[in-house]
Design a protein around this motif. Structure first.
Motif, mmCIF file in Angstrom:
data_model
loop_
_atom_site.group_PDB
_atom_site.id
_atom_site.type_symbol
_atom_site.label_atom_id
_atom_site.label_comp_id
_atom_site.label_asym_id
_atom_site.label_seq_id
_atom_site.Cartn_x
_atom_site.Cartn_y
_atom_site.Cartn_z
ATOM 1 N N MET A 1 -18.647 23.616 59.851
ATOM 2 C CA MET A 1 -18.305 23.018 61.321
ATOM 3 C C MET A 1 -18.844 21.597 61.261
ATOM 4 S SD MET A 1 -20.220 26.090 63.347
ATOM 5 C CE MET A 1 -19.721 26.335 65.097
ATOM 6 N N MET A 2 -19.651 20.969 60.687
ATOM 7 C CA MET A 2 -19.801 19.925 60.536
ATOM 8 C C MET A 2 -18.836 18.925 59.917
ATOM 9 S SD MET A 2 -22.847 17.831 58.820
ATOM 10 C CE MET A 2 -22.973 16.084 58.461
ATOM 11 N N ARG A 3 -18.219 19.508 59.013
ATOM 12 C CA ARG A 3 -17.113 18.682 58.085
ATOM 13 C C ARG A 3 -16.075 18.459 59.058
ATOM 14 N NH1 ARG A 3 -15.497 20.157 52.747
ATOM 15 N NH2 ARG A 3 -13.997 21.487 53.431
ATOM 16 N N ALA B 1 -25.445 28.992 56.668
ATOM 17 C CA ALA B 1 -25.546 27.768 56.253
ATOM 18 C C ALA B 1 -24.049 27.203 55.699
ATOM 19 C CB ALA B 1 -26.176 27.681 54.827
ATOM 20 N N ASP B 2 -23.173 28.051 55.148
ATOM 21 C CA ASP B 2 -21.713 27.685 54.944
ATOM 22 C C ASP B 2 -21.077 27.316 56.212
ATOM 23 O OD1 ASP B 2 -22.342 27.898 52.514
ATOM 24 O OD2 ASP B 2 -21.062 29.821 52.082
ATOM 25 N N LEU C 1 -16.717 11.988 64.925
ATOM 26 C CA LEU C 1 -17.915 11.364 64.926
ATOM 27 C C LEU C 1 -18.400 11.551 66.511
ATOM 28 C CD1 LEU C 1 -17.180 8.193 62.707
ATOM 29 C CD2 LEU C 1 -18.884 10.049 62.419
ATOM 30 N N ARG C 2 -17.427 11.519 67.247
ATOM 31 C CA ARG C 2 -17.802 11.642 68.708
ATOM 32 C C ARG C 2 -18.791 12.610 69.219
ATOM 33 N NH1 ARG C 2 -14.249 15.411 70.207
ATOM 34 N NH2 ARG C 2 -12.210 14.867 69.324
ATOM 35 N N GLY C 3 -18.821 13.817 68.162
ATOM 36 C CA GLY C 3 -19.680 14.881 68.489
ATOM 37 C C GLY C 3 -21.187 14.360 68.408
ATOM 38 N N LEU C 4 -21.579 13.317 67.751
ATOM 39 C CA LEU C 4 -22.720 12.662 67.574
ATOM 40 C C LEU C 4 -23.439 12.695 69.082
ATOM 41 C CD1 LEU C 4 -22.744 10.114 64.888
ATOM 42 C CD2 LEU C 4 -23.878 12.020 64.704
ATOM 43 N N VAL C 5 -22.289 12.321 70.028
ATOM 44 C CA VAL C 5 -23.070 11.957 71.306
ATOM 45 C C VAL C 5 -23.604 13.344 71.921
ATOM 46 C CG1 VAL C 5 -22.396 11.173 73.756
ATOM 47 C CG2 VAL C 5 -21.503 10.099 71.635
ATOM 48 N N GLU D 1 -28.291 12.402 58.649
ATOM 49 C CA GLU D 1 -29.431 13.507 58.577
ATOM 50 C C GLU D 1 -29.715 14.038 59.792
ATOM 51 O OE1 GLU D 1 -31.379 15.564 56.924
ATOM 52 O OE2 GLU D 1 -30.158 14.485 55.325
ATOM 53 N N SER D 2 -29.708 13.542 60.976
ATOM 54 C CA SER D 2 -29.988 14.012 62.295
ATOM 55 C C SER D 2 -28.774 15.055 62.748
ATOM 56 C CB SER D 2 -30.191 12.911 63.165
ATOM 57 O OG SER D 2 -28.960 12.714 63.854
ATOM 58 N N ILE D 3 -27.657 14.679 62.300
ATOM 59 C CA ILE D 3 -26.487 15.631 62.568
ATOM 60 C C ILE D 3 -26.726 16.889 61.711
ATOM 61 C CG2 ILE D 3 -24.795 14.524 61.264
ATOM 62 C CD1 ILE D 3 -24.235 15.574 64.818
#
Ligand code: BGC
Length: 755
Positions: free
Chosen positions: A724-726, A718-719, A730-734, A696-698
């Motif tokens: 970009m998120m897809r 939005a698209d 995972l390291r992008g979370l940091v 959710e946060s990401i």
């Protein structure tokens, strides 16, 4: 015979000796123990048995025998029962001639129209090749004679055939180049397998433990013995260890002594040699204990059988109301192949026929009013002006002109590949001239592989007779006149031109490296994916009647990969003549995360129907029908999703379709790292759960902010945000998460994901 006990009495030298041939065609005897030699012989479409002064190229004359249609033709029959019957006849002739094993069938995939041995091979499609091969093996072996399915494996070119390396990825080998062998082993258990000359990804087939032991025996359950192709052994000791039981022909004792030395030096386990001997003897005694040399061999009856089989194989490629011929019409047969048909290929499969029947002879016997003009010389590969003039005169004087054309012997043979896909220029010129003189021109083709047809638009019918065996003339006349309604369908695509073929850029390779870069996209798998125009598609074949497929019914709309699905379709003869339809079923994965062909053949049946008659044809589909080879688990795998089932009369004449959802029962192992991207993680429900609030946060980072300025919203829609998120690791979370995600949190997250 208790072969184990027999081998136990043999000396190491005798055992090593048994692992290579006595000469070109016999296994060795062990006189001391009363073990006799057994003779093997080519194959595959009749016997090439050389008795005296043997040589394997067929230079020395072999016994008079019967030449059946070659595999390029028989595959087009799409008729398992017919091929089995041919196998039975060959099995009987082997019994009569005291042969323990016939060297065939040859099942290599037609990767390119250029392969010199395509005429000996069945198809560009592994399923069709496997089914035809299994039927052949079943037929021969029902007579207690062995077969030697060849050439295992990925032997798809003649160029540098004894040294080149067929470099193909695992999935390509499993999906395209192995299944014909696999189906044959699983269905018909050939007594022997012949390994090929080439290397596979660098290792000679003859010393490849993965190929000869892991795949062939451990996975598929092969029980017979493996022999080498003639001269395919490089390192004999490595070969024995890999599972190559018999070296053919012998090496004059040199390699036998190497086996002995290796055992003595402790480099090769003697038990491996024992096992090879047991396998060879088990097969030899299976023949010897069932030998029936008194079996009659009625060659005239086989000649007629050869004619009947050829009639079922011919493919009517085009027919603009021209065929069948009217018996009352005056017909001109033009082209040397009318008098001297090309009916078999050159090399080890070449048969010394006891007789041949040309179309010209058959027409005479069948009371047809036929004139003849030679048109060209196949041997000289020329058509003189005089020949053309004579042909044009004959065509002009006749109601219908039938030109017999195709490839002369020199154009295709074992030992070398074709340089191009064209027919001889002189024959193309002849066809053009004849078609100009007489609009009612029909072309009959004798060739072992596709040809370009620059004159196609100018002739009214084309009959592909392939290399139809010694009685091909009888069958040709029967089909031309409609006594036999053609029912053959192409077992290969005819591309418009050679450069359309998927292997075109790479075929032949560089030096000894032949890279199979087109991967699984061989034949129609490629042309369909590319939506390309072809001259004639895979599975194509016309009839003098018409058929329709309708009302496709599936036994369910959802199955698991452990269940089978039945597909039933109604096929109707909608024309005015009795005929045989070849009903083909193709499966396609609608959405897949791996690259897959649009459709793949997974079932076919040949059905005889009277005019107006309908019949239901039922196919059973199982996991394999939907699966691809997964290189992560090294196994067949079905990706959960919707599949299309299409039924029709060719790969491009699909008349009925339905969909089924197949659910996988196999969970692929997953392992996530900091570099795994969100798209992959989110496709895994378990992982999504483990991500929990972090997801959710990401999401919030990439979601458009309602309060942001218009310009900002325009910059990242939005698209875009979602995309970009897809693709973010995972390291992008940091870096990106508004919540404080540290390396430690990430580690804990990965633990949860992988746990
Ligand atoms: C061919 C085989 C054949 C063998 C024996 C080899 O050159 O590749 O297909 O069976 O010779 O004649």
């Amino acid at each position: 015979m208790d072969v184990k006990a027999l081998v136990a009495q043999m000396t190491l030298e005798e055992k090593a000796g048994l692992c290579s041939g006595l000469d070109f065609w016999h296994t060795k005897s062990v006189e001391r123990l009363g073990v006799p030699p057994v003779m093997v012989s080519d194959g595959p479409h009749g016997l090439r048995k050389q008795d005296e002064k043997v040589d394997h190229l067929g230079v020395n004359e072999s016994i008079k025998a019967v030449c059946m249609p070659a595999a390029c033709a028989t595959a087009a029959s799409f008729d398992r029962a017919l091929i089995e019957k041919m196998g039975q006849a060959i099995g009987d002739s082997c019994q009569h001639e005291k042969l323990g094993v016939v060297l065939g069938p040859a099942v290599n995939i037609k990767r390119s129209p250029l392969c010199g041995r395509n005429f000996e091979y069945f198809s560009e499609d592994p399923y069709l090749a496997g089914e035809m091969s299994a039927a052949y093996i079943g037929g021969v072996q029902s007579k207690n004679v062995g077969t030697s399915i060849k050439h295992f494996a990925a032997n798809n070119q003649e160029h540098r055939r004894m040294s080149s390396s067929s470099n193909a990825d695992e999935r390509t080998l499993r999906e395209i180049y192995f299944p014909a062998f696999e189906i044959s082993v699983r269905k018909s258990q050939p007594w022997t397998v012949m390994c090929s000359y080439n290397r596979i990804n660098g290792t000679y087939a003859s010393e490849n433990p993965w190929l000869l032991t892991d795949v062939l025996r451990k996975e598929w359950g092969f029980e017979g013995y493996v022999m080498s192709d003639w001269g395919a052994v490089s390192d004999r000791v490595a070969g024995v260890a890999a599972g190559l039981d018999l070296e053919m022909p012998g090496s004059g004792g040199i390699n036998d002594r190497k086996i002995v030395a290796a055992v003595k030096a402790g480099e090769l386990d003697e038990k491996v040699v024992d096992l090879a001997c047991e396998r060879i003897l088990k097969i030899n005694y299976r023949y010897l204990e069932n030998a029936r040399p008194e079996t009659p061999w009625d060659q005239e009856a086989d000649h007629q059988l050869s004619a009947a089989i050829a009639g079922e194989c011919m493919v009517l490629l085009k027919n603009e109301g021209m065929l069948p011929l009217n018996r009352a019409d005056k017909v001109a047969f033009i082209g040397e192949f009318a008098a001297k048909p090309r009916f078999q290929g050159g090399g080890s499969s070449h048969i010394n026929c006891f007789k041949t029947t040309s179309a010209l002879e058959a027409a005479g016997e069948q009371g047809l009013d036929v004139t003849y003009a030679q048109g060209y010389s196949a041997e000289k590969d020329e058509a003189t002006d005089g020949m053309i003039a004579e042909a044009v005169a004959a065509a002009t004087a006749a109601k219908v002109a039938v030109v017999f054309a195709g490839l002369p012997d020199s154009y295709e043979s074992e030992g070398y590949d074709r340089a191009h896909m064209a027919m001889p220029a002189c024959q193309n010129r002849l066809i053009e001239a004849v078609a100009e003189a007489n609009p009612n021109t029909v072309v009959v083709l004798h060739n072992g592989s596709p040809v370009e047809m620059p004159w196609l638009g100018k002739v009214r019918a084309v009959l592909e007779a392939y290399l139809g065996g010694q009685a091909v003339g009888i069958a040709t006349v029967r089909v031309l006149c409609g006594d036999v309604n053609p029912s053959g369908h192409l077992a290969e695509t005819f591309p418009v031109k050679l450069s359309d073929n998927p292997s075109y850029l790479y075929y032949g390779g560089e030096g000894d490296e032949a890279d199979y870069r087109e991967g699984v996209f061989v034949g129609y798998r490629y042309y369909d994916k590319k939506e390309m125009e072809v001259l004639f598609p895979f599975g194509h074949g016309l009839s003098y009647t018409t058929f329709a497929c309708s009302d496709l019914r599936l036994s369910g709309s959802k199955i698991t990969d452990q269940e089978t699905l039945t597909a039933t379709v109604t096929v109707t003869n909608t024309g005015a003549r009795a005929g045989k339809a070849v009903v083909q079923l193709y499966v396609g994965d609608k959405e897949s995360t791996v690259l897959r062909p649009v459709r793949e053949l997974k079932g076919f049946e040949k059905v005889a129907l009277q005019p107006g008659e309908s019949r239901d044809v039922t196919f059973t589909l199982d996991k394999r029908s939907f699966a691809y080879w997964n290189t992560q688990i090294h196994d067949w795998h079905v990706e959960t999703g919707v599949f299309t089932v299409e039924v029709g009369l060719s790969s491009r004449d699909l008349q009925a379709a339905a969909e089924v959802t197949v659910e996988s029962t196999v969970e692929l192992p997953r392992h996530y790292t900091a570099d795994s991207i969100f798209m992959d993680v989110m496709a895994d429900p378990k992982a999504v759960k483990a991500l929990g609030p972090m997801l959710e946060s990401i999401r919030r980072v990439f979601a458009p902010n309602a309060d942001a300025s218009d310009a900002a919203q325009e910059a990242i829609s939005a698209d875009m945000g979602l995309a970009m998120m897809r693709y973010m690791p995972l390291r992008g979370l940091v870096s990106f998460s508004p919540d404080k995600v540290t390396d430690e949190t990430l580690d804990r997250l990965l633990e949860a994901l992988n746990g």
